[in-house]
Motif scaffolding. Structure first.
Motif, mmCIF file in Angstrom:
data_model
loop_
_atom_site.group_PDB
_atom_site.id
_atom_site.type_symbol
_atom_site.label_atom_id
_atom_site.label_comp_id
_atom_site.label_asym_id
_atom_site.label_seq_id
_atom_site.Cartn_x
_atom_site.Cartn_y
_atom_site.Cartn_z
ATOM 1 N N PRO A 217 0.789 -1.229 0.000
ATOM 2 C CA PRO A 217 0.000 0.000 0.000
ATOM 3 C C PRO A 217 0.823 1.281 0.000
ATOM 4 O O PRO A 217 0.274 2.339 -0.313
ATOM 5 N N SER A 218 2.105 1.239 0.365
ATOM 6 C CA SER A 218 2.870 2.477 0.455
ATOM 7 C C SER A 218 3.173 3.023 -0.931
ATOM 8 O O SER A 218 3.428 2.277 -1.875
ATOM 9 N N ARG A 219 3.134 4.340 -1.041
ATOM 10 C CA ARG A 219 3.478 5.004 -2.297
ATOM 11 C C ARG A 219 4.982 5.264 -2.268
ATOM 12 O O ARG A 219 5.470 6.070 -1.469
ATOM 13 N N LEU A 220 5.710 4.555 -3.120
ATOM 14 C CA LEU A 220 7.172 4.557 -3.057
ATOM 15 C C LEU A 220 7.757 5.309 -4.237
ATOM 16 O O LEU A 220 7.277 5.203 -5.360
ATOM 17 N N THR A 224 12.954 3.574 -4.316
ATOM 18 C CA THR A 224 12.485 2.814 -3.147
ATOM 19 C C THR A 224 11.675 1.603 -3.597
ATOM 20 O O THR A 224 11.799 0.512 -3.027
ATOM 21 N N PHE A 235 14.129 -11.876 0.417
ATOM 22 C CA PHE A 235 13.385 -12.516 1.514
ATOM 23 C C PHE A 235 12.828 -13.861 1.077
ATOM 24 O O PHE A 235 12.861 -14.829 1.834
ATOM 25 N N MET B 1 -1.279 14.594 -6.068
ATOM 26 C CA MET B 1 -1.836 15.023 -4.776
ATOM 27 C C MET B 1 -0.727 15.646 -3.931
ATOM 28 O O MET B 1 0.354 15.076 -3.798
ATOM 29 N N GLU B 94 14.632 8.626 5.354
ATOM 30 C CA GLU B 94 13.699 8.869 4.244
ATOM 31 C C GLU B 94 13.048 7.571 3.782
ATOM 32 O O GLU B 94 11.818 7.491 3.638
ATOM 33 N N LYS B 95 13.848 6.544 3.573
ATOM 34 C CA LYS B 95 13.325 5.284 3.045
ATOM 35 C C LYS B 95 12.410 4.585 4.053
ATOM 36 O O LYS B 95 11.385 4.017 3.692
ATOM 37 N N GLU B 98 9.046 6.267 3.941
ATOM 38 C CA GLU B 98 8.291 5.882 2.745
ATOM 39 C C GLU B 98 7.669 4.496 2.894
ATOM 40 O O GLU B 98 6.512 4.289 2.567
ATOM 41 N N VAL B 99 8.462 3.547 3.381
ATOM 42 C CA VAL B 99 7.982 2.162 3.467
ATOM 43 C C VAL B 99 6.993 2.034 4.627
ATOM 44 O O VAL B 99 5.906 1.458 4.471
ATOM 45 N N GLY B 100 7.318 2.565 5.785
ATOM 46 C CA GLY B 100 6.389 2.561 6.916
ATOM 47 C C GLY B 100 7.062 2.296 8.251
ATOM 48 O O GLY B 100 7.400 1.158 8.551
ATOM 49 N N GLN B 132 5.456 13.328 0.888
ATOM 50 C CA GLN B 132 5.701 12.830 -0.462
ATOM 51 C C GLN B 132 5.085 11.443 -0.672
ATOM 52 O O GLN B 132 4.594 11.125 -1.745
ATOM 53 N N SER B 133 5.109 10.630 0.388
ATOM 54 C CA SER B 133 4.592 9.266 0.249
ATOM 55 C C SER B 133 3.141 9.159 0.735
ATOM 56 O O SER B 133 2.650 8.043 0.953
ATOM 57 N N LEU B 134 2.485 10.294 0.894
ATOM 58 C CA LEU B 134 1.047 10.334 1.211
ATOM 59 C C LEU B 134 0.702 9.602 2.501
ATOM 60 O O LEU B 134 -0.119 8.674 2.515
ATOM 61 N N LYS B 135 1.332 10.035 3.575
ATOM 62 C CA LYS B 135 1.003 9.513 4.894
ATOM 63 C C LYS B 135 0.613 10.689 5.795
ATOM 64 O O LYS B 135 1.260 11.734 5.758
ATOM 65 N N GLU B 231 11.649 -3.327 5.825
ATOM 66 C CA GLU B 231 10.973 -4.035 4.729
ATOM 67 C C GLU B 231 10.418 -5.377 5.212
ATOM 68 O O GLU B 231 9.345 -5.797 4.788
ATOM 69 N N TYR B 234 7.196 -4.642 6.912
ATOM 70 C CA TYR B 234 6.233 -4.198 5.887
ATOM 71 C C TYR B 234 5.714 -5.397 5.086
ATOM 72 O O TYR B 234 4.503 -5.552 4.880
ATOM 73 N N CYS B 238 1.861 -6.327 5.220
ATOM 74 C CA CYS B 238 1.182 -5.643 4.101
ATOM 75 C C CYS B 238 1.210 -6.403 2.784
ATOM 76 O O CYS B 238 0.537 -5.991 1.833
#
Lengths: 239, 239
Positions: A217-220, A224, A235, B1, B94-95, B98-100, B132-135, B231, B234, B238
Motif C-alpha cells: 500500500p505504500s506510495r514509493l 524505493t 526474503f 496530490m 527517508e526510506k 516511505e515504506v512505513g 511525499q509518500s502520502l502519509k 521491509e 512491511y 502488508c
C-alpha cells in the motif's frame, strides 16, 4: 576482510589493475608474501599470496579457489528507469548490490524525464559495493535500452512489472504472493519512472508474459520501489 | 496530490506554519477558495478549503476529516545506531518513512564511532518523506539515547535485535521466521553500529526479552540492515 578485484587471472596468478594494486600496496601496505583475497567479479574467490607488490599492477599466486563465493540462490535482473536525481539511482545500485542482484538495466520509458544514462559511475559503485559486502560476483550495470526493447528481449523465466495504475484486464497481485506461487529462480523485475509506465508499455509487457505486481500500500519513489522489489526476492529465497 | 502540514488544528480550521504556507500560496499559487489537503502529522487527513492565503500563516476550513489515512497495520520502532557518514542515516530515515515506520531512535552503542546525533535535519526529512509518500502520520525522530537505556526502556510487545556474531546461548533466527511465529503488532528492532554491538549489550538485550535475529546471508551496512528490517515488517503485515 578486504577483497581485491583482479581483471586478469592466468596461469595460477591473479593480476590486479592499477587502482586495486595501489590500494593493496600503498594504502593497506601489503608486502610480497602477504595473504590476500581476490575476486574475479564473476563469482569466484581466490585466496592468494602476493608475489609482486608493484602499485601499477600487483600480482598474486593462487593458493585456493572458491567458486560461487558470497552468492545468492536466485538470478535477478532489475530493469529500472533512471530517476531525475542521479544520486537516487546510484543509491539504488549500491543497496541492490549489497542485498543481492545480478544485472541492473537502466530502461528509458515513454514517460521518463531522464532519457540519457551513463553507467560508468554506477559500475564503479557496483564494484565497490560488491567488495564491501563480500561478494565475488560484481553485478553488471548495462547500457540503457528502451522499456519496449527490454520487454521484447527479456528471457527470464519469471518476469514481473510493477506499476501504479490498475489495468482492467489484469489485476495486480502482491509481489510476495506471485513469488510464492511461481517456480523458477531466474527473475526480471521492471520498475517504471516517476511518471509511471505508459498504458502501451504496460500492455506490451503483459502480452510478453510479464506478471503485473504491486509492492504493497505504500506510495514509493522509483528507487524505493526498486529496492523493495530486490528485498522481496531476497526474503523469498534467503529468509 | 500535494499534502500540507498543519501545526495547529482548532475550531474547525487548520493553520499552516510559515514554511508550509509559503509553499502553498507562493510556490503552488493556491488562492482563497481552493481545495487543499492537510495532515496533522499524527495520522489524520483534513480535506479543506483555503480561507486565508497569507504566506506567513495560511489557514483552511475543514470540510472532511479522515483519521488513520495512509497508515499501516503495525507499530514499528527502529532503534538504529547513527552511521559514521550522516547522509547514510538520513537516507535510511527517508526510506523507512516511505515504506512505513513510526518511531526512529538514534542509539549510541559502546562500539559507535559517531557518539553525537542531532535529529533536526532527520525530522525535516521525515516530514518531507511523509508528505511525499502520502502519509498523514509523520514518524518521530527522537533524541539519541544509549543502547543500554533504549533496551531498559523499551516496552514493545515484540523486541528484536540484529547482530552479526553468534551468542552461544541464543542462536539467531531469521527476522521473517520470528515475525511469522510471534503475535503482536507493536515491534521494536535494534540495529547496531559499524562495529556491531558489544557482547555486554547483546546479553543485556537478551535478558530484557529481545529476540536475536539475522537478516539473511548478505553482509549489509548499518543503514541497509535497518531498511531491510523495515521491509521485513512491511512485507509481513502488508504483502
Amino acid at each position: 576482510m578486504e577483497l581485491f578485484f583482479a581483471d586478469r587471472i592466468d596461469g595460477g596468478f591473479c593480476f590486479l589493475p592499477e587502482e586495486e594494486a595501489a590500494h593493496c600496496v600503498r594504502v593497506l601496505r601489503h608486502r610480497v608474501g602477504d595473504a590476500i583475497d581476490v575476486i574475479d567479479g564473476a563469482g569466484t574467490l581466490y585466496r592468494c599470496c602476493l608475489t609482486d607488490s608493484s602499485p601499477k599492477g600487483a600480482q598474486a599466486r593462487i593458493l585456493e579457489t572458491v567458486p560461487g563465493w558470497g552468492g545468492h540462490p536466485y538470478r535477478l535482473t532489475m530493469a529500472v528507469c533512471p530517476t531525475k536525481n542521479n544520486d537516487r539511482y546510484e543509491w539504488f545500485v549500491e543497496k541492490a548490490v549489497e542485498v543481492g542482484v545480478d544485472r541492473i538495466v537502466p530502461v528509458i520509458g515513454e514517460h521518463s524525464e531522464r532519457r540519457v544514462y551513463k553507467p560508468e559511475r554506477s559500475r564503479r559503485i557496483a564494484l565497490s559495493a560488491a567488495k564491501q559486502s563480500l561478494k565475488a560476483a560484481i553485478p553488471s550495470v548495462e547500457e540503457p535500452v528502451s522499456v519496449a526493447d527490454f520487454i521484447r528481449g527479456c528471457t527470464a523465466s519469471l518476469k514481473l512489472i510493477a506499476y501504479c495504475f490498475e489495468e482492467e484486464t489484469a489485476p495486480r497481485r502482491s509481489v510476495a504472493e506471485v513469488l510464492r506461487s511461481c517456480s523458477g529462480d531466474d527473475i526480471a523485475i521492471l520498475i517504471g519512472p516517476e511518471g509511471d509506465f505508459s498504458p502501451e508499455e504496460a500492455r506490451l509487457a503483459l502480452s510478453a508474459g510479464f506478471v503485473p505486481v504491486h509492492l504493497g500500500p505504500s506510495r514509493l519513489r522509483t528507487e524505493t520501489a526498486a529496492i523493495t522489489a530486490v528485498e522481496s526476492v531476497y526474503f523469498h529465497y534467503c529468509l
